[in-house]
Write an enzyme that holds these catalytic residues in place. Structure first.
Site, PDB file in Angstrom:
ATOM      1  N   CYS A 185       0.816  -1.216   0.000  1.00 37.37           N
ATOM      2  CA  CYS A 185       0.000   0.000   0.000  1.00 37.37           C
ATOM      3  C   CYS A 185       0.852   1.269   0.000  1.00 37.37           C
ATOM      4  CB  CYS A 185      -0.929   0.000   1.207  1.00 37.37           C
ATOM      5  SG  CYS A 185      -2.165  -1.318   1.178  1.00 37.37           S
ATOM      6  N   ALA A 186       2.071   1.196   0.474  1.00 31.43           N
ATOM      7  CA  ALA A 186       2.947   2.367   0.500  1.00 31.43           C
ATOM      8  C   ALA A 186       3.581   2.652  -0.858  1.00 31.43           C
ATOM      9  CB  ALA A 186       4.046   2.183   1.544  1.00 31.43           C
TER      10      ALA A 186
END
Length: 358
Positions: A146-147
């Site tokens: 997700c980063a």
């Protein structure tokens, strides 16, 4: 290659988002979960996770019925390659057109993903298919989860500052393909209630490259890897594919660290919290957004763009924060902003943004 000053502000000249064609309502996926995970679905109140996710619909790599059968890693990854190549080719071509950039002029290509495997990497496929510069620097980034959308954007800006004046940046995830039929773990069940598929393509250039006005300027990035946190989020590789692993403690971690972490990120570039007019936040889930608001003391409307994207598209891992940026741009924001996402590591990634003055 000439070096550029650190004071140069890389410019996002285009931002295009897209999804695969199979759109499915959350209620249909909830019904399918009872077939996929009969034991979990029978537990009192557990199906409520689908309603509590506040997602209306999601795009999937295949029609919903496809997921009701056992699928091996090889079959899932073949679908990933087919759909990812098709989607990113279309979006990258459109991003180049909007940026008024010829494919042969691209100096560097970045492709971010964590939900499928490709060797040669997808950037090589784009160079062949779109006729990009065969001497372009290639930077495939895998495993950031997700980063990744935030981290890749910061790396695109770094490349521009290093002298690569025209960067094509692509992010693609097919998280639905990580569903493991019959895995009755809570992580897999919750992932089924959240995960979706999509992609984004951007062109990031030096500010003096001819083209349309900048959508946003990139002032710098800030990365944090938290100690002893590898068990919080990630994949376990099993025979049936990539099995999701994440902790219920993520919202608590956001409340605990995010205020200080953002203060540190801003201070590293000489900014202050009062400078920020807008927050572009990856919507990992409703509880994560609420924790972010509480940690920073944000008003209820501050993360409307994040909630809109979550409701309309679900959690597309690294791609999602770029959908939020696109949604934010619709409101014609001005001034300084912060783009933030958290992911496996466990890590936090921030990018300092500047929106143009009318």
């Amino acid at each position: 290659m000439p070096r550029m000053s650190a004071a140069v502000l890389p410019a996002v000249r285009s931002l295009v988002t897209g999804t695969p064609p199979y759109h499915t309502s959350q209620s249909e996926i909830q019904a399918a979960a009872q077939t996929l995970f009969p034991r979990m679905a029978a537990r009192p109140g557990l199906l409520e996770v689908f309603e509590n996710a506040q997602i209306g619909s999601r795009a999937l790599a295949r029609p919903l019925d496809w997921y009701l059968q056992e699928r091996g890693f090889g079959e899932k990854n073949a679908v990933f390659l087919e759909e990812a190549r098709s989607l990113i080719t279309r979006l990258a071509r459109e991003a180049l057109t909007q940026a008024q950039l010829a494919p042969a002029d691209v100096d560097a290509v970045i492709v971010v993903n964590t939900s499928g495997l490709s060797t040669p990497s997808l950037d090589a496929y784009l160079i062949e298919t779109l006729g990009l510069n065969r001497h372009a620097a290639r930077l495939p980034l895998w495993g950031l989860g997700c980063a990744g959308g935030a981290s890749g954007l910061a790396r695109a800006a770094d490349l521009v500052r290093a002298g690569f004046r025209r960067v094509l940046y692509v992010v693609v995830e097919f998280c639905s393909l990580t569903l493991v039929k019959g895995d009755e773990s809570k992580s897999n069940f919750v992932g089924t209630a959240l995960f979706a598929d999509g992609a984004a393509a951007l062109v990031v250039t030096a500010p003096d490259v001819p083209g349309p006005p900048a959508l946003v300027s990139l002032h710098g990035g800030f990365s944090t890897l938290i100690e002893d946190s590898a068990d919080i989020m990630g994949w376990d590789v099993v025979d049936n594919g990539l099995k999701v692993r994440f902790s219920r403690d993520i919202p608590a971690l956001v409340r605990e660290m995010m205020h200080g972490n953002i203060e540190e990120a801003l201070a590293s570039h000489g900014w202050e919290r009062a400078d920020l007019q807008t927050f572009v936040v990856h919507p990992g889930g409703v509880k994560v957004l609420t924790a972010y608001e509480e940690a920073l003391g944000l008003p209820p409307c501050a993360l409307d763009a994040s909630r809109t994207v979550l409701r309309q598209f679900g959690n597309m891992s690294s791609v999602t924060v770029l959908f939020v940026l696109a949604e934010t741009l619709k409101t014609r924001p001005v001034g300084r902003a912060l783009l933030s996402a958290m992911g496996p590591g466990f890590s936090a990634e921030h990018v300092l943004l500047g929106f143009p003055t009318p």
